[in-house]
Design a protein around this motif. Structure first.
Motif, PDB file in Angstrom:
ATOM      1  N   GLN A 181       0.815  -1.220   0.000  1.00  0.00           N
ATOM      2  CA  GLN A 181       0.000   0.000   0.000  1.00  0.00           C
ATOM      3  C   GLN A 181       0.849   1.271   0.000  1.00  0.00           C
ATOM      4  N   ASP A 182       2.130   1.126  -0.310  1.00  0.00           N
ATOM      5  CA  ASP A 182       3.052   2.265  -0.434  1.00  0.00           C
ATOM      6  C   ASP A 182       3.341   2.970   0.888  1.00  0.00           C
ATOM      7  N   VAL A 183       3.224   2.276   1.997  1.00  0.00           N
ATOM      8  CA  VAL A 183       3.623   2.846   3.272  1.00  0.00           C
ATOM      9  C   VAL A 183       5.134   3.020   3.267  1.00  0.00           C
ATOM     10  N   GLU A 184       5.594   4.195   3.603  1.00  0.00           N
ATOM     11  CA  GLU A 184       7.026   4.489   3.578  1.00  0.00           C
ATOM     12  C   GLU A 184       7.628   4.645   4.968  1.00  0.00           C
ATOM     13  N   TYR A 185       6.813   5.093   5.932  1.00  0.00           N
ATOM     14  CA  TYR A 185       7.313   5.357   7.277  1.00  0.00           C
ATOM     15  C   TYR A 185       6.370   4.735   8.303  1.00  0.00           C
ATOM     16  N   VAL A 186       6.951   4.165   9.325  1.00  0.00           N
ATOM     17  CA  VAL A 186       6.178   3.616  10.437  1.00  0.00           C
ATOM     18  C   VAL A 186       6.727   4.219  11.726  1.00  0.00           C
ATOM     19  N   PHE A 187       5.850   4.756  12.552  1.00  0.00           N
ATOM     20  CA  PHE A 187       6.230   5.357  13.819  1.00  0.00           C
ATOM     21  C   PHE A 187       5.611   4.543  14.942  1.00  0.00           C
ATOM     22  N   GLY A 188       6.350   4.312  15.994  1.00  0.00           N
ATOM     23  CA  GLY A 188       5.756   3.552  17.071  1.00  0.00           C
ATOM     24  C   GLY A 188       6.675   3.361  18.249  1.00  0.00           C
ATOM     25  N   ILE A 189       6.189   2.600  19.220  1.00  0.00           N
ATOM     26  CA  ILE A 189       6.977   2.189  20.370  1.00  0.00           C
ATOM     27  C   ILE A 189       6.932   0.676  20.402  1.00  0.00           C
ATOM     28  N   VAL A 190       8.083   0.053  20.232  1.00  0.00           N
ATOM     29  CA  VAL A 190       8.075  -1.397  20.116  1.00  0.00           C
ATOM     30  C   VAL A 190       8.065  -2.057  21.485  1.00  0.00           C
ATOM     31  N   GLY A 191       7.622  -3.271  21.463  1.00  0.00           N
ATOM     32  CA  GLY A 191       7.600  -4.170  22.601  1.00  0.00           C
ATOM     33  C   GLY A 191       7.130  -5.484  22.009  1.00  0.00           C
ATOM     34  N   ILE A 192       7.291  -6.541  22.721  1.00  0.00           N
ATOM     35  CA  ILE A 192       6.858  -7.833  22.196  1.00  0.00           C
ATOM     36  C   ILE A 192       5.348  -7.800  22.044  1.00  0.00           C
ATOM     37  N   PRO A 193       4.763  -8.127  20.879  1.00  0.00           N
ATOM     38  CA  PRO A 193       5.414  -8.649  19.676  1.00  0.00           C
ATOM     39  C   PRO A 193       5.551  -7.630  18.554  1.00  0.00           C
TER      40      PRO A 193
END
Length: 540
Positions: free
Chosen positions: A27-39
């Motif tokens: 879907q042409d997503v270029e950037y992902v912003f977030g706070i990781v943690g499992i999973p």
């Protein structure tokens, strides 16, 4: 004999994380912003392996302002949440998003994500929510069971009814005191060329909403932003281009408007038409397309609003007096500085193509009247809900795009000291990715107003801070610039116009590091007195 290669392919396994990442990539997503943690970590890693850039935030509030943020064609938002095992956040999110769903299986993920992306950019753009059960992320399924959905089609362009366009053109032509209000919907629709042609060809005064600034440049001779209250109060016909009659525009109601004012609403969202005030004409459709329809209708019979009319004279006189009042405040040499002095010196040095991000109380309200925008889609602020804490997240997103697509372009993030506190740790994010951001913290030691150090010390002589300090006060002379230097950026603590000019000049010249300028102002500083009278049109 069975095809062994086919058998091997049909038995090949793929994780849910990779299916999710591939669906986003498609879907042409270029950037992902977030706070990781499992999973969620696995999804971020899978996205990076496909070339999607992952930006790890420090604060959930800032991350959720851009939860899985992408620019396939513009700036809508898509969010996923992978923390819970099938707990239902879907219904809770449905009230606040355009689309909210949880795929029933890994195989359904590409279809749900395509629908989320499509929903976010069709019609009025908005956030969508996809709930990914945690056990899906590491679940292994056969590659052959995944049917990847193609990239969603570009949004369809809709046009208004021809009869409504004719009626609207007639109402505008017969107006004695017309006004165009350009909203962020016009910016999203890329309607700048057609709206500027409408303004210039027919000599119509216009007023931008905060994020509509720059669709037509703020310094355009037909911009009446400096006479905003007068323009709203006495216009007899107002054309709304993607602007909502909410609190920012005083709901379109008296005494801020004439009781008999005629509104013409141009909007992509049918549900918005008629909110708070019954419009004289509604034009439902893509704002750029509808504006072109209006231009075509006006071209049939040559017409122009008289530039020397009484209405134009009234607006120009009010603009002149308001600009003089602001200039007088800006020129004051007393210390600490006031808001107008600060923004006047900032405006002098701002690059014309910079992104301006702003949040705060007086900082945002006064800043948008002084800081100019010359290009569309170059201003982001706390928006309709006035949500604090989004500024640094917006700045980081804008800076990622600027860094990749327009090297050298700067992002100027103007924060009140209280607003900065909501997401201040995102300074580490800015430094980690070395983003071209200059943070200006306008520091009055409080929310709306604060106290100086001497007054603070006097208060504490009587009781402890929790008992005696007013709720809007913050610690005087806090050195927010040290947050930036702690992570390797440049920090400046300034008290005078000369120090402000020098630090901003140095920050703009240094393209290698982000900067934070902590600008001390008068703790009791406010905006200029509003000259607003409840008058009738006859005694204007």
């Amino acid at each position: 004999m069975p095809d062994s290669n086919f058998a091997e392919r049909s038995e090949e396994q793929v994780s849910g994380a990779k299916v999710i990442a591939q669906a986003l990539k498609t879907q042409d997503v270029e950037y992902v912003f977030g706070i990781v943690g499992i999973p969620v970590t696995e999804i971020a890693i899978a996205a990076q392996q496909l070339g999607i850039k992952y930006i790890g935030m420090r604060n959930e509030q800032a991350a959720r302002s851009l939860p899985c943020c992408f620019w396939p064609r513009s700036h809508p938002r898509l969010g996923w949440y992978g923390k819970c095992k099938r707990e239902l956040l879907v219904e809770a999110c449905r009230l606040y998003t355009k689309f909210s769903a949880r795929p029933s299986s890994i195989e359904a993920v590409p279809f749900v994500i395509e629908k989320a992306v499509r929903s976010s950019i069709y019609g009025r753009p908005g956030a969508c929510y996809v709930d990914i059960p945690a056990d899906f992320v590491n679940l292994q399924v056969n590659v052959s069971s995944i049917k990847h959905v193609e990239r969603c089609m570009s949004p369809p362009i809709s046009m208004a009814e021809t009869s409504a366009v004719c009626t609207a053109a007639s109402v505008i032509k017969n107006a004695k005191q017309p006004l165009l209000i350009i909203g962020k919907g016009a910016a999203y629709a890329h309607a700048e060329e057609s709206i500027q042609k409408l303004v210039e060809q027919y000599k119509l005064p216009f007023l931008p909403t905060p994020m509509g600034k720059g669709v037509v440049p703020d310094n355009h001779p037909y911009c009446v932003g400096a006479a905003r209250s007068r323009a709203l109060q006495f216009a007899d016909v107002i054309v709304l281009f993607g602007a909502r009659l909410n609190w920012i525009l005083h709901f379109g109601l008296p005494p801020r408007y004439q009781p008999d004012v005629k509104f013409i609403q141009v909007d992509i969202c049918a549900e918005e038409l008629g909110n708070n005030v019954k419009p004289a004409v509604t034009l439902l459709g893509d704002i750029n397309a509808v504006t072109k329809q209006l231009l075509e209708e006006f071209d049939k019979t040559p017409w122009q609003y008289p530039p020397e009319s009484k209405w134009w004279k009234t607006l120009r006189e009010k603009m002149k007096s308001n600009e003089a009042a602001s200039k007088e405040l800006a020129s004051r040499e007393s210390l600490p500085m006031n808001y107008y002095t600060v923004f006047y010196h900032v405006q002098e040095q701002l690059p014309r193509d910079c992104f301006v991000v702003s949040e705060g109380a007086n900082t945002m309200d006064i800043g948008r009247t002084v800081l100019q925008n010359y290009l569309p889609r170059h201003r982001l602020d706390a928006g309709t809900f006035g949500t604090m804490g989004v500024g640094l997240g917006f700045a980081i997103a804008a800076a990622m795009v600027a860094k990749d697509r327009s090297p050298g372009q700067r992002v100027i993030c103007v924060e009140g000291d209280s607003a900065f506190g909501f997401s201040g740790m995102e300074v580490e994010t800015i430094c980690r990715y070395n983003l071209p951001i200059i943070l200006l913290v306008v520091n009055n030691n409080g929310i709306y107003q604060g106290f100086d150090t001497d007054t603070w010390k006097e208060m504490l002589k009587f009781q402890d801070a929790a008992s005696v300090v007013p709720p809007m006060c913050l610690l005087p002379n806090s050195h927010y610039e040290q947050v930036m230097t702690a992570f390797g950026g440049k920090g400046y603590f300034v008290k005078t116009p000369e120090e402000l000019q020098k630090s901003l000049r140095q920050s703009l010249a240094d393209t290698a590091k982000p900067s934070l300028i902590n600008i001390m102002i008068e703790p009791q500083a406010t905006r200029k007195t509003q000259d607003f009278h409840w008058l009738t049109r006859s005694n204007m």
